[in-house]
Design a protein around this motif. Structure first.
Motif, short mmCIF file in Angstrom:
data_model
loop_
_atom_site.label_atom_id
_atom_site.label_comp_id
_atom_site.label_asym_id
_atom_site.label_seq_id
_atom_site.Cartn_x
_atom_site.Cartn_y
_atom_site.Cartn_z
N ARG A 123 110.04 34.91 85.34
CA ARG A 123 110.10 34.91 83.89
C ARG A 123 111.47 35.41 83.45
O ARG A 123 112.02 36.36 84.02
CB ARG A 123 109.04 35.84 83.29
N ASP A 124 112.01 34.76 82.45
CA ASP A 124 113.30 35.19 81.92
C ASP A 124 113.42 34.71 80.47
O ASP A 124 112.90 33.65 80.12
CB ASP A 124 114.45 34.61 82.75
N SER A 125 114.07 35.51 79.65
CA SER A 125 114.30 35.11 78.24
C SER A 125 115.52 35.85 77.71
O SER A 125 115.78 37.00 78.09
CB SER A 125 113.07 35.41 77.37
N TYR A 126 116.27 35.18 76.89
CA TYR A 126 117.44 35.82 76.27
C TYR A 126 117.87 34.98 75.06
O TYR A 126 117.40 33.84 74.87
CB TYR A 126 118.59 35.96 77.26
N THR A 127 118.74 35.56 74.26
CA THR A 127 119.26 34.88 73.07
C THR A 127 120.64 34.29 73.41
O THR A 127 121.54 34.99 73.88
CB THR A 127 119.39 35.86 71.89
N ARG A 128 120.80 33.00 73.16
CA ARG A 128 122.06 32.34 73.43
C ARG A 128 123.11 32.74 72.38
O ARG A 128 122.79 33.37 71.36
CB ARG A 128 121.88 30.82 73.43
N ALA A 129 124.35 32.37 72.68
CA ALA A 129 125.45 32.69 71.75
C ALA A 129 125.25 32.07 70.39
O ALA A 129 125.70 32.62 69.36
CB ALA A 129 126.78 32.24 72.36
N ASP A 130 124.57 30.91 70.35
CA ASP A 130 124.35 30.23 69.07
C ASP A 130 123.13 30.77 68.33
O ASP A 130 122.74 30.26 67.29
CB ASP A 130 124.23 28.72 69.27
N GLY A 131 122.51 31.80 68.90
CA GLY A 131 121.37 32.44 68.24
C GLY A 131 120.02 31.88 68.61
O GLY A 131 118.99 32.43 68.21
N THR A 132 119.98 30.79 69.39
CA THR A 132 118.69 30.23 69.81
C THR A 132 118.10 31.05 70.95
O THR A 132 118.83 31.67 71.72
CB THR A 132 118.85 28.76 70.25
#
Length: 341
Positions: A123-132
């Motif tokens: 499992r992994d999750s994060y916010t991209r540079a574009d905010g998505t």
């Protein structure tokens, strides 16, 4: 209830703890009262009384009349229980449990180091540079040896389970495709005829030789009377030696012919004995696409002795000996190598 316990053990891969929990939640009670435990479930599974036999193997018409479980079912249960014991950890190819989302368990290994592949959840999750938002939740097969640096394995550390599982499903469908529309008796008899083709050709040759030698023996025996009157071209000594030689040939051919006929009878008996295995194989072929994940996992466990996954998803499978005989179109039916989609 017994048939349900047997079915869920063989076809759904329920272990004794899970089975006891299931029975208790459904309100079933053991014969002595109280609740089911894993030990009570195992006792039921191992009890030969349900096969019409006592613990020492003795039976009687009365006991046979009380039979509730077939010998084939009992053998399958004992095999699963034996496979799941810790002492068979290195040789085990039956899933210890079937609750996971991955289809393979117990018989899947790393093609590079030979270590067992275990199932993990990534499992992994994060916010991209574009905010998505990015998130991933995957089931993977992990090389136990490499992930723990137990050896110098040059394979991948993990493999996506859905890719591997889909390839195995395709292999299973290919294996089962040879069963479509194949009547049981016709299929088994065709296999028996292939196995016995050489045997029967040799029998025919020996029959011809026997006929010729017996005819020759008859002529030589008739020649004995001529030696008494002096009308024979053979001396008594030559005639005696010739008769002895022909008799030896006849004895040798008769012995060989008897051995070939016994072999044919044993092969025929063997065909009769594999009928339950054939029926199981054919049943899997018919139900595989509509089977639950638990059932597919147990089918894979029974069907394959070993599955190896290598770098770039190169996969090889080895069929269990019991089912190799139904896949002759793949050479010896033992190994198939492919690459995941």
């Amino acid at each position: 209830m017994l048939h349900m316990i047997d079915d869920m053990t063989i076809h759904k891969g329920y272990g004794s703890y899970r089975m006891a929990d299931f029975l208790n939640k459904k309100g079933y009670k053991p014969s002595g009262g109280g609740k089911f435990t894993s030990i009570k479930v195992i006792r039921i599974l191992r009890d030969s009384f349900y096969c019409g036999r006592l613990e020492d193997g003795s039976t009687s018409p009365q006991l046979e009349a009380l039979r509730l479980r077939s010998d084939d079912t009992y053998d399958q249960i004992l095999y699963i229980l034996e496979q799941r014991q810790n002492k068979n950890e290195e040789k085990r190819h039956i899933a210890l449990q079937t609750k996971g989302q991955a289809m393979l368990s117990g018989n899947v290994f790393c093609a590079h180091c030979g270590g067992r592949l275990t199932t993990i959840r990534y499992r992994d999750s994060y916010t991209r540079a574009d905010g998505t938002e990015y998130s991933v939740d995957q089931i993977k097969y992990s090389c136990y040896h490499k992930s723990r640096k137990l050896c110098k394995c040059d394979g991948q550390t993990t493999y996506q389970a859905d890719r591997v599982d889909e390839t195995i499903r395709q292999i299973i469908r290919k294996i089962f495709s040879c069963m479509d529309g194949a009547p049981e008796e016709e299929k088994l008899q065709a296999m028996f005829k292939r196995q016995m083709a050489g045997n029967r050709a040799t029998q025919k040759k020996l029959d011809l030789e026997l006929t010729r030698n017996k005819e020759q023996l008859t002529k030589l025996q008739l020649e004995i009377a001529k030696t008494l009157t002096g009308d024979s071209i053979y001396s008594p000594e030559d005639l005696s030696q010739a008769i002895q030689t022909v008799k030896s040939r006849i004895t040798e051919a008769e012995t060989k012919l008897m051995e070939l006929k016994e072999e044919e009878a044993q092969k025929k008996q063997g065909i009769d004995l594999i009928t339950p295995t054939y029926n199981q194989f054919k049943s899997w072929a018919e139900e595989f696409d509509t089977a639950t994940l638990e059932q597919k996992k147990m089918i894979a466990c029974h069907l394959f002795k070993r599955i190896e996954v290598g770098r770039d998803y190169k996969i090889s499978v080895e069929l269990n000996m019991s089912y190799q005989q139904f896949c002759s179109e793949w050479g010896d039916g033992s190994i198939l190598v492919t690459e995941a989609i």
